[in-house]
Design an enzyme around this catalytic site. Structure first.
Site, mmCIF file in Angstrom:
data_model
loop_
_atom_site.group_PDB
_atom_site.id
_atom_site.type_symbol
_atom_site.label_atom_id
_atom_site.label_comp_id
_atom_site.label_asym_id
_atom_site.label_seq_id
_atom_site.Cartn_x
_atom_site.Cartn_y
_atom_site.Cartn_z
ATOM 1 C CG ASP A 24 -1.794 1.088 1.169
ATOM 2 O OD1 ASP A 24 -2.577 1.258 0.163
ATOM 3 O OD2 ASP A 24 -2.020 1.923 2.174
ATOM 4 C CG ASP A 26 -2.334 7.429 0.495
ATOM 5 O OD1 ASP A 26 -1.250 8.669 0.191
ATOM 6 O OD2 ASP A 26 -3.222 7.341 -0.406
ATOM 7 C CG ASP A 230 -1.906 2.520 6.534
ATOM 8 O OD1 ASP A 230 -2.248 2.233 5.312
ATOM 9 O OD2 ASP A 230 -2.389 3.612 7.001
#
Length: 361
Positions: A24, A26, A230
């Site tokens: 990922d 961001d 995250d």
């Protein structure tokens, strides 16, 4: 005996165990315009171990080449071909729902418009053009008029699709409203919910990546792929839905308590502070008794509804407090699987150990 699925052990660095990292962006590699600490170093080490890093993002607002240039500015060796966005997956998704040439009203940036045109649809901006569908995505200049046009079109019978359902997005100043939050005005106005979503937590992005990043046209085996994120409710849930192992990092949305109290579908396979975790071994977490788990020299048990940590200060700091979090997660997951409410569990002992270790790094 309780059969709670716990964290996995890896006696070799993850970068040697898995051939493709599905990273990922961001909150993992960057936060808005700022790089995440140790991200470029962790990626470089993983590459030196033979792992191919690829980048999967629910953010549909920028072209892959633009994202690649940003990553290069952070010292990451990335090309546009290494990146798959929810815009790319969303355009492919629409081909399963709409006939070629259908009109699609886009709430989103030019990258999404370009991908939708590439697969044979007509892009429109106004509900008076009677679109067949609305495709909504996040972008930083989203306007009232875009939401209004989407609402008008849906009220007139247009099908409603979205690139992703993220409620939040990490930005330079903190956590901001994501595409899921920005869908709420449209949903409340029209009474209609999106019919499909291209982004995580659906596993379609990971499934597409396995084909896009293969060398011979045959999808890379799922057991060779490691999604890294995250967010438990998107990155990790998508991995579990697609039957992939996963790594959660603590550089974005997920907190220690979120991990310890995660529902079954949102539990990761591995935990790391940041992307340096790709180049590390991951220890076993063993059940040593009812409500009691050990990770190396850290033991966590459930004392009533409170986690109790038994470990020396040196043992906690030796591995950034992560061993306490790993053991604590398995204790909580076992308790929750036995009917204990997550809200009732006091996880403060493990959270404080993790915070203390981080403050002394």
């Amino acid at each position: 005996m309780n059969h709670t699925r716990c964290l996995k052990e890896s006696k070799e660095p993850l970068a040697r165990r898995y051939s493709l990292a599905l990273l990922d962006l961001d909150g993992v590699v960057y936060r808005g315009d700022d790089p995440v600490a140790h991200a470029s170093e962790g990626i470089a080490k993983a590459q030196s171990d033979g792992m191919r890093p690829s980048y999967t993002t629910n953010n549909p607002s920028r072209f892959p080449d633009t994202v690649a240039r940003q990553l290069q500015g952070f010292g990451v060796n990335a090309q546009g071909a290494d990146i798959i966005t929810s815009a790319i997956v969303a355009a492919r998704m629409l081909t399963h729902h709409l006939p070629s040439g259908a009109k699609v009203l886009i709430v989103g940036a030019e990258h999404l418009r370009d991908e939708v045109r590439k697969v044979g649809f007509e892009v429109v901006d106004d509900a008076r053009e009677h679109p067949d569908a609305v495709l909504q995505s996040w972008h930083k200049d989203l306007s009232f008029n875009e939401l209004a046009q989407a609402s008008y079109a849906i009220e007139q019978g247009a099908q409603y699709y979205v690139t992703n359902r993220d409620m939040t997005i990490p930005r330079e100043q903190g956590i901001a409203p994501g595409n899921g939050a920005l869908q709420l005005p449209v949903i409340e106005t029209t009474g209609k919910h999106p019919q499909d979503s291209a982004g995580k937590p659906e596993s379609a992005m990971y499934d597409e990546a396995r084909t896009l990043f293969s060398h011979d046209g045959q999808p890379i085996p799922g057991e060779s792929c490691l999604p890294v994120g995250d967010r438990l409710d998107t990155d990790i849930e998508a991995a579990n839905r697609g039957d992939y192992d996963s790594l959660v990092v603590l550089t974005g949305v997920a907190t220690a308590r979120m991990i310890m109290t995660a529902s079954v579908v949102q539990r990761p396979t591995y935990i790391a502070r940041d992307l340096l975790g790709l180049d590390m071994v991951h220890p076993a977490v063993d059940r040593i008794g009812a409500g009691e788990w050990r990770c190396r020299d850290c033991v966590v048990r459930l004392d009533g509804k409170r986690l109790a940590l038994e470990a020396s200060t040196a043992a906690i700091h030796a591995h950034d407090g992560l061993d306490a979090l790993r053991a604590g997660s398995c204790v909580c997951w076992e308790a929750m699987d036995s009917g204990v409410s997550a809200e009732e569990i006091d996880t403060s002992a493990v959270e404080q150990a993790l915070q203390l270790s981080a403050s002394e790094d």
